[in-house]
Scaffold this motif. Sequence first.
Motif, short mmCIF file in Angstrom:
data_model
loop_
_atom_site.label_atom_id
_atom_site.label_comp_id
_atom_site.label_asym_id
_atom_site.label_seq_id
_atom_site.Cartn_x
_atom_site.Cartn_y
_atom_site.Cartn_z
N ILE A 7 86.54 -14.45 -57.33
CA ILE A 7 87.80 -13.86 -56.86
C ILE A 7 88.92 -14.16 -57.84
O ILE A 7 89.76 -13.30 -58.15
CB ILE A 7 88.14 -14.40 -55.45
CG1 ILE A 7 87.07 -13.98 -54.45
CG2 ILE A 7 89.52 -13.91 -55.02
CD1 ILE A 7 87.26 -14.58 -53.06
N GLN A 8 88.95 -15.38 -58.35
CA GLN A 8 89.97 -15.75 -59.31
C GLN A 8 89.84 -14.94 -60.60
O GLN A 8 90.85 -14.51 -61.18
CB GLN A 8 89.88 -17.25 -59.61
CG GLN A 8 90.26 -18.12 -58.41
CD GLN A 8 89.82 -19.56 -58.54
OE1 GLN A 8 89.38 -19.99 -59.62
NE2 GLN A 8 89.92 -20.32 -57.46
N LEU A 9 88.60 -14.70 -61.05
CA LEU A 9 88.39 -13.88 -62.25
C LEU A 9 88.92 -12.47 -62.02
O LEU A 9 89.61 -11.91 -62.89
CB LEU A 9 86.90 -13.83 -62.58
CG LEU A 9 86.48 -12.82 -63.65
CD1 LEU A 9 87.12 -13.16 -64.98
CD2 LEU A 9 84.97 -12.75 -63.77
N ALA A 10 88.61 -11.90 -60.87
CA ALA A 10 89.09 -10.55 -60.57
C ALA A 10 90.62 -10.50 -60.58
O ALA A 10 91.21 -9.53 -61.06
CB ALA A 10 88.55 -10.11 -59.22
N ARG A 74 85.51 -8.45 -48.45
CA ARG A 74 84.77 -8.93 -47.28
C ARG A 74 85.56 -9.99 -46.52
O ARG A 74 85.56 -10.02 -45.28
CB ARG A 74 83.42 -9.49 -47.72
CG ARG A 74 82.46 -8.42 -48.27
CD ARG A 74 82.09 -7.41 -47.21
NE ARG A 74 81.20 -6.38 -47.70
CZ ARG A 74 79.88 -6.48 -47.73
NH1 ARG A 74 79.29 -7.59 -47.30
NH2 ARG A 74 79.14 -5.49 -48.19
N LEU A 75 86.22 -10.86 -47.24
CA LEU A 75 87.04 -11.88 -46.58
C LEU A 75 88.19 -11.24 -45.81
O LEU A 75 88.51 -11.64 -44.68
CB LEU A 75 87.58 -12.87 -47.61
CG LEU A 75 86.54 -13.82 -48.24
CD1 LEU A 75 87.18 -14.61 -49.38
CD2 LEU A 75 85.98 -14.76 -47.19
N LYS A 76 88.81 -10.25 -46.43
CA LYS A 76 89.90 -9.55 -45.74
C LYS A 76 89.37 -8.83 -44.50
O LYS A 76 90.00 -8.85 -43.44
CB LYS A 76 90.54 -8.55 -46.70
CG LYS A 76 91.72 -7.80 -46.10
CD LYS A 76 92.32 -6.83 -47.11
CE LYS A 76 93.47 -6.05 -46.48
NZ LYS A 76 94.06 -5.07 -47.44
N SER A 82 88.39 -10.57 -36.99
CA SER A 82 88.77 -11.67 -36.11
C SER A 82 90.05 -11.35 -35.34
O SER A 82 90.15 -11.61 -34.13
CB SER A 82 88.96 -12.95 -36.93
OG SER A 82 87.76 -13.31 -37.59
N ALA A 83 91.01 -10.77 -36.05
CA ALA A 83 92.28 -10.43 -35.40
C ALA A 83 92.07 -9.37 -34.32
O ALA A 83 92.63 -9.46 -33.22
CB ALA A 83 93.28 -9.93 -36.44
N ARG A 140 81.95 -0.77 -48.35
CA ARG A 140 83.34 -0.60 -47.91
C ARG A 140 83.46 0.34 -46.71
O ARG A 140 84.52 0.41 -46.10
CB ARG A 140 84.18 -0.10 -49.08
CG ARG A 140 84.27 -1.12 -50.21
CD ARG A 140 84.92 -0.54 -51.45
NE ARG A 140 86.29 -0.11 -51.20
CZ ARG A 140 87.07 0.42 -52.16
NH1 ARG A 140 86.59 0.57 -53.38
NH2 ARG A 140 88.30 0.80 -51.87
N HIS A 141 82.41 1.09 -46.41
CA HIS A 141 82.42 1.99 -45.26
C HIS A 141 81.14 1.80 -44.45
O HIS A 141 80.12 1.35 -44.98
CB HIS A 141 82.51 3.46 -45.72
CG HIS A 141 83.63 3.76 -46.65
ND1 HIS A 141 84.95 3.53 -46.33
CD2 HIS A 141 83.63 4.25 -47.92
CE1 HIS A 141 85.71 3.89 -47.35
NE2 HIS A 141 84.93 4.31 -48.33
N ASP A 142 81.21 2.18 -43.18
CA ASP A 142 80.02 2.26 -42.34
C ASP A 142 79.46 3.68 -42.35
O ASP A 142 78.24 3.89 -42.27
CB ASP A 142 80.34 1.84 -40.90
CG ASP A 142 80.86 0.42 -40.82
OD1 ASP A 142 80.25 -0.46 -41.46
OD2 ASP A 142 81.87 0.19 -40.14
#
Length: 323
Positions: A7-10, A74-76, A82-83, A140-142
């Motif tokens: 993530i840091q590299l991106a 994915r983390l987002k 969760s929200a 990114r999509h279902d």
Amino acid sequence: MDPRHLIQLATILEKGSITQASQHLHLTQPTLTHNMQTLEMQVGGKLFERSRFGVRSTALGDMLAREGRAIARRLKDAAEVSARHRGGVSRTVRIGVGPLIGAAFLPGVVEELLRQQPAVHVTVQSDRPHLLVEQLIDGRHDIVIAPSWLDRPPPGIERFLLVEDDLGVFCGASHPLAASGVLSPGSSEGQGWISLGTASPFEQHVREMLEEAGVVTPRSEITVLGEAMLLLRLLAQGRHLSVLPRFPTRLLQQYFPIVELALRARPQSRNIHLWCRSTMLEDPAFAAIKNAILAHAARAGEKTEIGKPVSRRKVPKRRLTSA
């Protein structure tokens, strides 16, 4: 390999410098530099090169940054799930769709899904069809609703025929050709066209259909990417022609004064499909959502007469053969 390092590299490649990335990530520059050195040691190659203008990615860095962006997404997504769960939403359906079919078809689909499953949450993202399928593969999509240009879907992807569709030529009701309702050879000379996009997998189909109809060199004055409402409003002004898929355009004719022109050419197929990952079909709830979308498409197809013999304005033979 620590996924946080990816993530840091991106972020470094996105921001263009370690300084800006460290500020964005709330890390010190020495810590970020150390993490990149660790990652380079683990993967066995350079991730980026430094210069006085910032950093420039290597091929290896590009590939790993793509994985880092996927992890961040994915983390987002997990945080959003969760929200929504805390808010009483039990399921999220992520739909990717082309701009025109999205504007025409998705409102009814969303209404149907919410009626059948009140606890479901629907997200919709509009983009160009070939990009949507790539995004589906990336997770990114279902569901993706888009035409197909492939002989077979990519590995791990299933597709289902949504609507048998083809291409047509449309113009605004005040366009000079709208009164006759005909695009005959030579009649579009000097007329401007609106293009749905360039370098599209469907571009050859459009060119072949227009050439057969006698339009050899259409003069494209406007190109619209990823924006259906703008295209339709421009077309409705009556100064341009455009090749559009007939199914969504017919659905939208009730909102825009747009006319389809008859032409001497075989219809170019542009069937619309529902795409999804094969593993999703193992979920009965998802299978029910897929079936609801297919059923809604069948009803919409009946309203527009898509899938039935093409009902075009009858044109005298002499008009079709005149130069």
